[in-house]
Design an enzyme around this catalytic site. Sequence first.
Site, PDB file in Angstrom:
ATOM      1  N   LEU B  64       0.936  -1.373  -0.095  1.00  0.00           N
ATOM      2  CA  LEU B  64       0.041  -0.124  -0.031  1.00  0.00           C
ATOM      3  C   LEU B  64       0.844   1.245   0.006  1.00  0.00           C
ATOM      4  CD1 LEU B  64      -3.103   0.867   0.469  1.00  0.00           C
ATOM      5  CD2 LEU B  64      -2.201   1.290   2.731  1.00  0.00           C
ATOM      6  N   PRO B  65       1.468   1.698  -1.296  1.00  0.00           N
ATOM      7  CA  PRO B  65       2.475   2.728  -0.993  1.00  0.00           C
ATOM      8  C   PRO B  65       1.644   4.060  -0.935  1.00  0.00           C
ATOM      9  CG  PRO B  65       2.190   1.840  -3.335  1.00  0.00           C
ATOM     10  CD  PRO B  65       1.510   0.848  -2.659  1.00  0.00           C
ATOM     11  N   HIS B  66       2.092   4.934  -0.412  1.00  0.00           N
ATOM     12  CA  HIS B  66       1.335   6.249  -0.045  1.00  0.00           C
ATOM     13  C   HIS B  66       2.140   7.381   0.542  1.00  0.00           C
ATOM     14  CE1 HIS B  66       1.024   4.098   3.366  1.00  0.00           C
ATOM     15  NE2 HIS B  66       0.758   5.306   3.997  1.00  0.00           N
ATOM     16  N   ALA B  67       1.591   8.544   0.514  1.00  0.00           N
ATOM     17  CA  ALA B  67       2.643   9.650   0.737  1.00  0.00           C
ATOM     18  C   ALA B  67       1.883  10.615   1.834  1.00  0.00           C
ATOM     19  CB  ALA B  67       3.357  10.380  -0.234  1.00  0.00           C
ATOM     20  N   LEU B 103      -2.299   4.701  -2.439  1.00  0.00           N
ATOM     21  CA  LEU B 103      -3.418   5.441  -1.773  1.00  0.00           C
ATOM     22  C   LEU B 103      -3.016   6.942  -1.882  1.00  0.00           C
ATOM     23  CD1 LEU B 103      -5.665   5.783   0.363  1.00  0.00           C
ATOM     24  CD2 LEU B 103      -4.157   5.406   2.060  1.00  0.00           C
TER      25      LEU B 103
END
Lengths: 102, 153
Positions: B64-67, B103
């Site tokens: 779930l990569p996100h920043a 996300l």
Amino acid sequence: MSLAEPVVIMTVCGAGVGSSLMIKMNVDELLQKHKIKGRVINSDIASAKTNTVDVVITSEDIYALIKSMDVKEVVILQNIVSMRELEEKLLPALGRVLGRDV
Amino acid sequence: MLSDMIGESRIALNAPVKTKEEAITLAGRLLYEDGKVELRYIDAMLELSRELGAYVVIAPGFALPHARPECGAKEAAFSVVTIKDGVSFGSKSNDPVRVVMALAAVDNQSHLTALSELSKFLQEQGSIEAIANSRTEREVVETLRAFEERNER
């Protein structure tokens, strides 16, 4: 600590809006299920380092970066979404913090 | 609802990506091309991934990569990338990753329900495989909708 004080639990992830939130939701559910009074905060790494809490829950990679945190118990999760793993690891940790069986 | 935040146009199946950077970049581009994030959000995700290693791999085979929202997220949304043989993210216990869901979150609240649903979805036996083995974009959305309906009862 008195039995009336809520235990303070912090969940930590990289950005403070993903994994830490997911863990927090599971922790909230777990606390409710076991009727334990607790305050759960989700945080990113920067904010985590400046807080003093009872329990920290995070993944292995993140923990390596916040090791200096002043905390009583550390819970490392491999599967962030697993309620089962959380229960297995968090309940004993809470027991130790509260000085009783949970 | 989780399935509402995943548009069919933001799904890429059996992507020919070989590294986690390629996977994250593709997932980011899907969000960008739909106007959900600014271009810099992709860099932000890659940056976090470099700094924090495999932290985005939250369950076996699933990342779930996100920043942080202030790094260019415009609207809460998800994109989905599936990788037939999986890609290594450097996770000790959860590699190889076959499903990457990027996300975009705009604050701490709007995506809360979706995350909660995602968390429950990921705990179901076979859910990640079902997404990884989907042959069409519609199948991915249907799988999620079916899960949502099961849970509403």
